[in-house]
Design an enzyme around this catalytic site. Structure first.
Site, PDB file in Angstrom:
ATOM      1  N   SER A  68      42.272  20.103  62.978  1.00  0.00           N
ATOM      2  CA  SER A  68      41.887  20.171  61.508  1.00  0.00           C
ATOM      3  C   SER A  68      40.617  21.375  61.577  1.00  0.00           C
ATOM      4  CB  SER A  68      41.515  18.720  60.931  1.00  0.00           C
ATOM      5  OG  SER A  68      40.960  18.954  59.721  1.00  0.00           O
ATOM      6  N   LYS A 116      48.776   9.836  54.180  1.00  0.00           N
ATOM      7  CA  LYS A 116      48.612  10.221  52.565  1.00  0.00           C
ATOM      8  C   LYS A 116      49.313   9.251  51.689  1.00  0.00           C
ATOM      9  CE  LYS A 116      48.101  15.271  53.203  1.00  0.00           C
ATOM     10  NZ  LYS A 116      48.720  16.440  52.674  1.00  0.00           N
ATOM     11  N   ASN A 162      45.603  12.710  48.918  1.00  0.00           N
ATOM     12  CA  ASN A 162      44.975  13.300  50.089  1.00  0.00           C
ATOM     13  C   ASN A 162      43.323  13.523  50.267  1.00  0.00           C
ATOM     14  OD1 ASN A 162      44.674  15.240  47.943  1.00  0.00           O
ATOM     15  ND2 ASN A 162      44.194  17.031  49.366  1.00  0.00           N
ATOM     16  N   GLY A 170      57.139  14.332  51.173  1.00  0.00           N
ATOM     17  CA  GLY A 170      55.787  14.242  50.580  1.00  0.00           C
ATOM     18  C   GLY A 170      55.193  15.572  50.231  1.00  0.00           C
ATOM     19  N   THR A 222      69.110  16.935  51.737  1.00  0.00           N
ATOM     20  CA  THR A 222      69.550  15.641  51.007  1.00  0.00           C
ATOM     21  C   THR A 222      68.999  15.652  49.573  1.00  0.00           C
ATOM     22  OG1 THR A 222      68.648  14.526  53.303  1.00  0.00           O
ATOM     23  CG2 THR A 222      69.174  13.176  51.342  1.00  0.00           C
TER      24      THR A 222
HETATM   25  P1  ATR Z   1      56.504  16.083  54.525  1.00  0.00           P
HETATM   26  O1  ATR Z   1      55.413  14.956  54.032  1.00  0.00           O
HETATM   27  O2  ATR Z   1      55.790  17.133  55.507  1.00  0.00           O
HETATM   28  O3  ATR Z   1      57.014  16.549  53.250  1.00  0.00           O
HETATM   29  P2  ATR Z   1      58.832  14.610  54.965  1.00  0.00           P
HETATM   30  O4  ATR Z   1      58.546  13.858  53.839  1.00  0.00           O
HETATM   31  O5  ATR Z   1      59.511  14.021  56.367  1.00  0.00           O
HETATM   32  O6  ATR Z   1      57.812  15.412  55.559  1.00  0.00           O
HETATM   33  O7  ATR Z   1      60.012  15.712  54.418  1.00  0.00           O
HETATM   34  C1  ATR Z   1      60.445  16.525  55.346  1.00  0.00           C
HETATM   35  C2  ATR Z   1      61.191  17.638  54.388  1.00  0.00           C
HETATM   36  O8  ATR Z   1      61.715  18.547  55.178  1.00  0.00           O
HETATM   37  C3  ATR Z   1      62.485  17.127  53.642  1.00  0.00           C
HETATM   38  O9  ATR Z   1      62.780  17.605  52.486  1.00  0.00           O
HETATM   39  C4  ATR Z   1      63.560  17.193  54.882  1.00  0.00           C
HETATM   40  O10 ATR Z   1      64.950  17.440  54.197  1.00  0.00           O
HETATM   41  P3  ATR Z   1      65.451  15.801  54.036  1.00  0.00           P
HETATM   42  O11 ATR Z   1      65.069  15.259  53.136  1.00  0.00           O
HETATM   43  O12 ATR Z   1      67.240  16.367  53.819  1.00  0.00           O
HETATM   44  O13 ATR Z   1      65.317  15.012  55.499  1.00  0.00           O
HETATM   45  C5  ATR Z   1      63.245  18.583  55.180  1.00  0.00           C
HETATM   46  N1  ATR Z   1      63.756  19.243  56.345  1.00  0.00           N
HETATM   47  C6  ATR Z   1      63.178  18.600  57.840  1.00  0.00           C
HETATM   48  N2  ATR Z   1      64.013  19.284  58.583  1.00  0.00           N
HETATM   49  C7  ATR Z   1      64.879  19.972  58.148  1.00  0.00           C
HETATM   50  C8  ATR Z   1      65.940  21.203  58.338  1.00  0.00           C
HETATM   51  N3  ATR Z   1      66.038  21.236  59.783  1.00  0.00           N
HETATM   52  N4  ATR Z   1      66.368  21.640  57.420  1.00  0.00           N
HETATM   53  C9  ATR Z   1      66.315  21.587  56.246  1.00  0.00           C
HETATM   54  N5  ATR Z   1      65.399  20.633  55.704  1.00  0.00           N
HETATM   55  C10 ATR Z   1      64.576  19.794  56.522  1.00  0.00           C
END
Ligand code: ATR
Length: 274
Positions: A14, A65, A86, A129, A152
């Site tokens: 960090s 968070k 945060n 998130g 998704t």
């Molecule tokens: P964060 O807190 O960093 O946002 P998260 O809540 O796990 O982490 O969200 C990750 C995001 O990255 C989601 O939008 C996820 O898509 P899904 O909702 O379809 O899972 C997206 N993501 C992760 N890996 C991905 C990939 N290989 N291609 C496209 N989107 C991805």
């Protein structure tokens, strides 16, 4: 001396202690800011212990968070909308939960990158998130249109529904979409975790208008792929270091009532990391 910290897991790398120490120096505030590695099931206890030690506030990072708002006795509207905090601020029995991530990103885009958002077309890629944390402040900045595109689509739809009333009030078009076929945008924000799994860029380069601003929420190696892709495709690329410093500056303002010179500290941090 007033005590602050960042709580996370992992937290070793960090930059927050460095940033806040520099803010304190530049504003003449007396405080100490540490980092604390918290066991995955130990957040509630860590906050309790820190308050008992006289802690005045903390930054909360991965993966806590979403747990942080549950400890707050009071949430700011931006933390309520993001459903994540945060930062926490402690004052007697009062625990304020706030979220400065989104305003931090908006300030970095507008003030540091020099892109006024009013009237622009914005694409936020991802609906986790990180995306949820930044959408409210983006709507506040009144772009013409914001599209949330996600692998998704249901998750993008849920975030859009939660922000629909706010978007209407601000006259901002807000849509959910799949990753493909979105048109072209002035500002593209990568809020996905795609780089963490080593997969490629989740969207096509056609989403970038000429000289668009393309911004990753991560920095360092995790943002390198997106930054290179944006540059190769004619965009102005930006990593998440500016957002990191600006969310910290906004946290400092909440805790201390003083806004530190964030652009100077961002320049110093970039120079230190280079
Ligand atoms: P964060 O807190 O960093 O946002 P998260 O809540 O796990 O982490 O969200 C990750 C995001 O990255 C989601 O939008 C996820 O898509 P899904 O909702 O379809 O899972 C997206 N993501 C992760 N890996 C991905 C990939 N290989 N291609 C496209 N989107 C991805």
């Amino acid at each position: 001396m007033d005590l602050y910290c960042v709580m996370g897991n992992p937290v070793e790398h960090s930059k927050s202690p460095w940033i806040h120490a520099r803010f304190a120096e530049l504003t003449g505030q007396l405080l100490r800011y540490d980092k604390r590695l918290i066991p995955l099931d130990g957040f509630v206890r860590a906050v309790r212990d820190f308050r008992a030690e006289g802690g005045r506030g903390c930054n909360v990072t991965v993966p806590f968070k979403f747990e942080a708002p549950q400890l707050a006795t009071r949430l700011t509207p931006r933390a309520q909308l993001a459903q994540a905090s945060n930062i926490l601020a402690f004052d007697g029995n009062d625990i304020l939960g706030d979220n400065t991530d989104g305003i931090g990103l908006v300030m970095d885009v507008q003030d540091n990158a020099g892109v006024a958002l009013a009237g622009r077309d914005v694409l936020i890629v991802g609906a986790g998130g990180a995306a949820a944390g930044v959408l409210g402040p983006f709507i506040d900045a009144q772009p013409r249109r914001i599209v949330i595109a996600n692998r998704t689509v249901d998750k993008a739809q849920a975030i859009v529904e939660r922000h629909a009333a706010m978007a209407r009030e601000h006259g901002v078009e807000l849509h959910a979409s799949q990753l493909e076929a979105n048109g072209a945008f002035d500002v593209v924000i990568n809020a996905t975790a795609a780089s963490m799994s080593g997969s490629g860029i989740p969207i096509a380069a056609s989403v970038l208008k000429p000289r668009a601003l393309a911004c990753d929420l991560m920095y360092g190696p995790a943002a390198a792929g997106f930054v290179a892709w944006a540059q190769e495709n004619g965009a102005v690329a930006r990593d998440g270091l500016g957002m990191l410093v600006e969310q910290a500056a906004e946290a400092f303002l909440v805790w201390r009532g003083v806004r530190p010179p964030s652009a100077q500290v961002l320049a110093e941090l970039r120079a230190t990391l280079a």
